[in-house]
Design a protein around this motif. Structure first.
Motif, PDB file in Angstrom:
ATOM      1  N   PRO C  64       0.819  -1.214   0.000  1.00 28.96           N
ATOM      2  CA  PRO C  64       0.000   0.000   0.000  1.00 28.96           C
ATOM      3  C   PRO C  64       0.853   1.264   0.000  1.00 28.96           C
ATOM      4  CG  PRO C  64      -0.686  -1.520   1.701  1.00 28.96           C
ATOM      5  CD  PRO C  64       0.622  -2.007   1.194  1.00 28.96           C
ATOM      6  N   ASP C  68       5.288   1.211   5.624  1.00 30.80           N
ATOM      7  CA  ASP C  68       6.635   1.107   6.184  1.00 30.80           C
ATOM      8  C   ASP C  68       7.131  -0.292   5.855  1.00 30.80           C
ATOM      9  OD1 ASP C  68       8.929   1.154   7.647  1.00 30.80           O
ATOM     10  OD2 ASP C  68       7.988   2.106   9.377  1.00 30.80           O
ATOM     11  N   TRP C 123       1.004  -2.085  11.918  1.00 32.22           N
ATOM     12  CA  TRP C 123       1.502  -0.739  11.644  1.00 32.22           C
ATOM     13  C   TRP C 123       2.021  -0.615  10.230  1.00 32.22           C
ATOM     14  CZ3 TRP C 123       1.612   3.951  13.767  1.00 32.22           C
ATOM     15  CH2 TRP C 123       2.591   4.839  13.345  1.00 32.22           C
ATOM     16  N   PRO C 125       1.446  -1.778   7.056  1.00 30.18           N
ATOM     17  CA  PRO C 125       0.759  -1.451   5.807  1.00 30.18           C
ATOM     18  C   PRO C 125       0.118  -0.072   5.717  1.00 30.18           C
ATOM     19  CG  PRO C 125      -0.301  -3.304   6.904  1.00 30.18           C
ATOM     20  CD  PRO C 125       0.881  -2.965   7.697  1.00 30.18           C
ATOM     21  N   ASN C 126       0.162   0.738   6.769  1.00 29.26           N
ATOM     22  CA  ASN C 126      -0.397   2.077   6.669  1.00 29.26           C
ATOM     23  C   ASN C 126      -1.859   2.041   6.232  1.00 29.26           C
ATOM     24  OD1 ASN C 126      -0.499   4.873   6.753  1.00 29.26           O
ATOM     25  ND2 ASN C 126       0.240   5.128   4.677  1.00 29.26           N
ATOM     26  N   SER C 127      -2.624   1.239   6.918  1.00 30.61           N
ATOM     27  CA  SER C 127      -4.012   1.058   6.516  1.00 30.61           C
ATOM     28  C   SER C 127      -4.859   0.946   7.776  1.00 30.61           C
ATOM     29  CB  SER C 127      -4.108  -0.202   5.671  1.00 30.61           C
ATOM     30  OG  SER C 127      -5.428  -0.564   5.474  1.00 30.61           O
ATOM     31  N   GLU C 215      -4.175  -6.437   4.069  1.00 30.38           N
ATOM     32  CA  GLU C 215      -3.449  -5.857   2.947  1.00 30.38           C
ATOM     33  C   GLU C 215      -2.370  -6.761   2.407  1.00 30.38           C
ATOM     34  OE1 GLU C 215      -4.202  -3.153   1.577  1.00 30.38           O
ATOM     35  OE2 GLU C 215      -5.402  -2.114   3.054  1.00 30.38           O
TER      36      GLU C 215
END
Lengths: 187, 389, 311
Positions: C64, C68, C123, C125-127, C215
């Motif tokens: 995504p 990170d 944390w 996948p920023n989702s 994700e």
């Protein structure tokens, strides 16, 4: 020989990870760089045949870093991608203090006449650690542990915005606390 | 029915139901069961995107986003009606094995990603939208700065718009636990599995706690804020699509199955789905009603479900019912209503006297996101959508 | 002191392979259970882990926006690694890969690493959904970890040693699971929790669109799904010397008995998925601290009294 290699590699990793804490831009990465540093220190303790201490250091430090990540993000918060932000404050005074402390510690490490190894280490370091802690230092353990625990609990209770009067009513008469989300036991 | 052995096994299908696609969705799920395929819970898990119903413009854009989020190899099937579902799915399986087609689709995906990346100055793959909104860069930010000595602090080149163009979350004051957490927005939108067709909710979250709900789009039966509890399940005879108590009961069983799936009780959800499929296949309603009643008894007696949803019992009833209690009661009402409809086709699925209608927002605010999903599923909007259309 | 010899490092490759085999057996059981729930045939369920593996290995990976990647891939790859590290201290028959004098504490340290890994998996996948799922896992972990620590201490106290082989040998025909049932129950429950499986699957559950799995695709997804089964298998394997008497048993020899007992525990754990509703973390938090923690401390007290009385 193997232990010496592991020791030196762990030492380098510990220092490098410690530096990474301040050089990286993301709070989550900073926290886990610190965790990596602590794990390296734990490995170093393992190379000294301090098994229990080494494993406990790894255990406690990773657990603490997992929780600390939440707080670091909460209080310093930058998002997971790399956001350029300088996280060092008071650079000059910090550099001076850090330099002095480093010189002092290095001098102590190199110049203090440490006692030489007079006997082989004990076979079961865990047992000897336990006897040292529970034998001559028993009084310290018995007093410090409850004080620590009471401090933590007290801080949480004092810091919580909803006190028991809000939860149980003005005369503490309610049979069930009034919480936004019910707990599992009804306390 | 296509013989299962002839078609590829274990394909994961993301079943997306747009506003008028409820019956198509049921047909697709039935076909998945025959083929031995699995319904996916997120686009990353899916090989096939099955669009049930004819999407309107806004929904079509959302469906296109979802299509772009499927990793390869992927295939898409648009089913406006429930005819010939099995054959369409079999064609999808063939498309998945077609190397040339997949290469073309992969190039398309890379081009789309590059375009999106160029728009941000960064090479990356797909952007999220409808399922996980873009504004989720960080949760808490900014609160600690005020106490620091500003003279010595360097911000470098900190920009308020975050990286990749996603803006940072803003702080909010009215936090449930007085933590001053940032408010971020998650759009629970058209393509979410286990979500009612046609409903798009924009939630404001503090962390994982819901603080505000906004209905962006509602299904035909009306906005969820207006709808009451298990009461308003509609009577037989006022719907489009298949008519009669049996299809209505099938929809109620389907809604119960969704709630049970979200609550994690797979075995019970499977029983409810089997009942639904039996009804849609045209089996005799008597045994199915028995099965539903057995299931309702099981769910009612389950101590673990009760404790997990609503916590320990109280000696006196709480002034306002908790979200978990409402979910459980509605679930039981769905199962009971489905069984009752099958026993007595003229049964008025009417208001239970003890239950007060609760608006969704009142119940959901202050709860976490998972509980909101359960609440929305328990409203059984799909069943009403067909009943009221 | 039982005569357990430390295996030469050359055998180190067998441990991950053996654990993978055990985890595959567990995955087959879970696959059959899930397929039967969906109305499919048993045979389809038996081969379902392998069809799923082939599907995932053919799938492309996706990342995504602004994810990170370092932390995410550390988490994805780390879960199987932690599972292997958990079992290096378990004696299989007469050999153990790492005969550590603090084997139980090592196991505990490895399961604490999972705290970090599950959160990082959320944390990375920023989702939205993975992020919330990762935090929910930490909420659950805070509740089960202290009872787990005491549940692991109880066999150590009863055996007078932190070494896993000593604990296995100290069971003298009466398994610890029999007279320390609370510790055993808490241990099994915690195994489900740190594998995010069954009623404790808060990190990877449907009500958050799959949680941390939402994700992941392709190899990443396979590593996480396999990682869960590997951790379950590791927990089951560790239960054998801790609570089920190690390799003791008539006729069949220690290796076979260890594997059989581990398989039995693993089947029990794998079948928990889908049969019990999800226990929401906010309920479990109070239960863990107010009920489970005092009860496990009392269990340790009972074990200590018995150990002192018997010794």
């Amino acid at each position: 020989m193997l232990e010496a290699i592991v020791f030196w590699i762990s030492a380098v990793v510990a220092v490098a990870a410690g530096v990474t804490v301040f050089r990286t831009d993301s709070m989550a990465r900073a926290t886990y760089a610190l965790a990596a540093s602590f794990v390296a220190v734990g490995l170093m303790l393992l190379t000294f045949a301090l098994d229990y201490l080494g494993v406990i250091v790894i255990l406690m430090m990773v657990m603490e870093m997992a929780i600390m990540a939440l707080f670091m993000i909460m209080l310093m918060g930058m998002n997971p991608a790399l956001m350029p932000m300088s996280m060092v404050h008071g650079k000059r005074s910090a550099a001076v203090i850090a330099g002095l402390v480093f010189v002092g510690l290095a001098a102590a490490a190199l110049l203090v006449p440490w006692p030489g190894a007079v006997e082989a280490p004990v076979a079961d370091t865990t047992r000897s650690l336990g006897e040292a802690v529970m034998g001559s230092k028993m009084l310290v353990m018995l007093t410090v542990s409850p004080v620590l625990f009471a401090t933590i609990v007290g801080a949480l209770v004092l810091g919580h915005p909803r006190n028991r009067y809000q939860r149980y009513g003005a005369d503490l008469a309610a049979d069930h606390p009034d919480d936004p989300i019910d707990g599992g036991v009804g306390r | 029915m296509t013989p299962a052995l002839a078609v590829r096994r274990g394909v994961h299908v993301l079943v997306v139901a747009v506003a008028d696609g409820v019956w198509v969705r049921l047909a697709v799920e039935r076909a998945l069961r025959d083929l031995g395929w699995v319904a996916a819970w997120s686009p990353a898990d899916a090989d096939v995107l099955a669009v049930c119903g004819s999407p309107a413009d806004a929904e079509a854009a959302a469906v296109k986003q979802l299509w772009q989020q499927l990793p390869g190899p992927r295939a898409r099937v648009d089913l406006a009606t429930a005819d010939d579902v099995a054959a369409s799915l079999a064609r999808c399986a063939a498309a998945l094995d077609d190397g040339g087609l997949q290469a073309v689709l992969a190039r398309e995906a890379d081009d789309a990603a590059q375009e999106a990346g160029r728009g941000r100055g960064e090479m990356d793959h797909n952007r999220h939208d409808e399922m996980e909104h873009g504004d989720h860069s960080d949760m808490q930010h900014g609160g600690g700065h005020d106490q620091m000595n500003h003279g010595e602090m360097e911000h470098g080149d900190m920009e308020m718009s975050g990286p990749a163009g996603i803006p940072l979350a803003e702080g909010a004051d009215d936090d449930r636990d007085e933590l001053e957490m940032d408010a971020w927005h998650v759009v629970l939108g058209p393509g979410l599995p286990g979500w009612p067709a046609g409903l798009v909710l924009r939630t404001t979250l503090h962390g994982d706690v819901v603080t505000a709900l906004e209905t962006v789009a509602a299904p035909a039966s009306g906005s969820p804020g207006d709808l009451g509890g298990p009461a308003d399940l509609g009577g037989p005879g006022d719907r489009s699509g298949p008519d009669g108590p049996v299809p209505h009961a099938a929809l109620l069983a389907d809604a119960a199955a969704t709630v049970l799936d979200l609550a994690g009780w797979g075995v019970a959800a499977a029983s409810a789905r089997r009942a639904r499929d039996d009804l849609l296949d045209g089996r005799a309603p008597g045994p199915v009603a028995d099965a539903l009643e057995r299931l309702a008894r099981r769910v009612r007696r389950s101590v673990l479900l009760r404790w997990s949803l609503q916590g320990p019992g109280r000696r006196r009833a709480a002034p306002r019912p908790s979200a978990g209690r409402v979910v459980r009661l509605r679930l039981l009402a769905l199962l009971d209503a489905a069984a009752a409809l099958l026993r007595n086709p003229a049964h008025p699925v009417g208001r239970e006297p003890a239950e007060e209608p609760e608006a969704l927002a009142d119940l959901a605010v202050g709860q976490e996101l998972g509980t909101l999903r359960l609440l929305v599923a328990s409203l059984a909007l799909d069943a009403r959508a067909v009943a009221h259309a | 002191m039982p005569d357990i010899t430390q295996a030469a490092p050359v055998w180190a490759a067998l441990v991950p392979l053996g654990l993978l085999a055990l985890a595959s057996a567990g995955a087959v059981v879970a696959g059959v259970s899930a397929t039967r729930m969906r109305g499919g045939a048993v045979l389809a369920g038996v081969i379902s882990p392998f069809t799923e593996t082939s599907r995932l290995l053919r799938q492309r990976r996706r990342v995504p926006v602004a994810a990170d990647r370092v932390l995410w891939h550390v988490a994805i790859g780390g879960i199987p690694v932690v599972a292997v590290l958990m079992v290096v201290v378990v004696p299989i028959g007469p050999v153990v890969l790492a005969d550590s004098p603090v084997g139980i504490v090592w196991f505990n340290a490895m399961d604490v690493l999972l705290w970090a890994l599950w959160w990082l998996a959320g944390w990375g996948p920023n989702s939205a959904h993975p992020l919330i799922a990762g935090h929910r896992f930490l909420g659950l972990a805070l509740a089960y970890e202290l009872p787990l620590m005491f549940a692991l201490t109880a066999p150590a106290v009863a055996a007078g040693s932190l070494r896993v082989a000593d604990v296995a040998a100290a069971q003298h025909g009466l398994w610890f699971a029999v007279w320390m049932p609370v510790a055993f129950a808490v241990y099994l429950l915690s195994t489900l929790a740190f594998s995010s499986w069954g009623p404790f699957a808060v990190a990877a559950h449907a009500d958050l669109a799959g949680g941390v799995l939402a994700e992941t695709s392709g190899v990443d997804r396979w590593l996480m799904l396999a990682g869960r089964h590997l951790v379950l298998a590791a927990g089951a394997l560790m239960a054998v010397p801790l609570f089920l008497g190690g390799g003791a048993g008539p006729l069949l020899g220690p290796v076979v008995w260890t594997v059989l007992k581990a398989l039995a525990v693993l089947m029990f754990l794998e079948l928990a998925a889908g049969r019990l509703p999800l226990i929401r973390p906010e309920r479990f938090a109070e239960l863990g601290w107010v009920v489970l923690l005092p009860v496990t401390v009392l269990q340790v007290l009972v074990a200590a009294v018995v150990a002192l009385g018997g010794a």
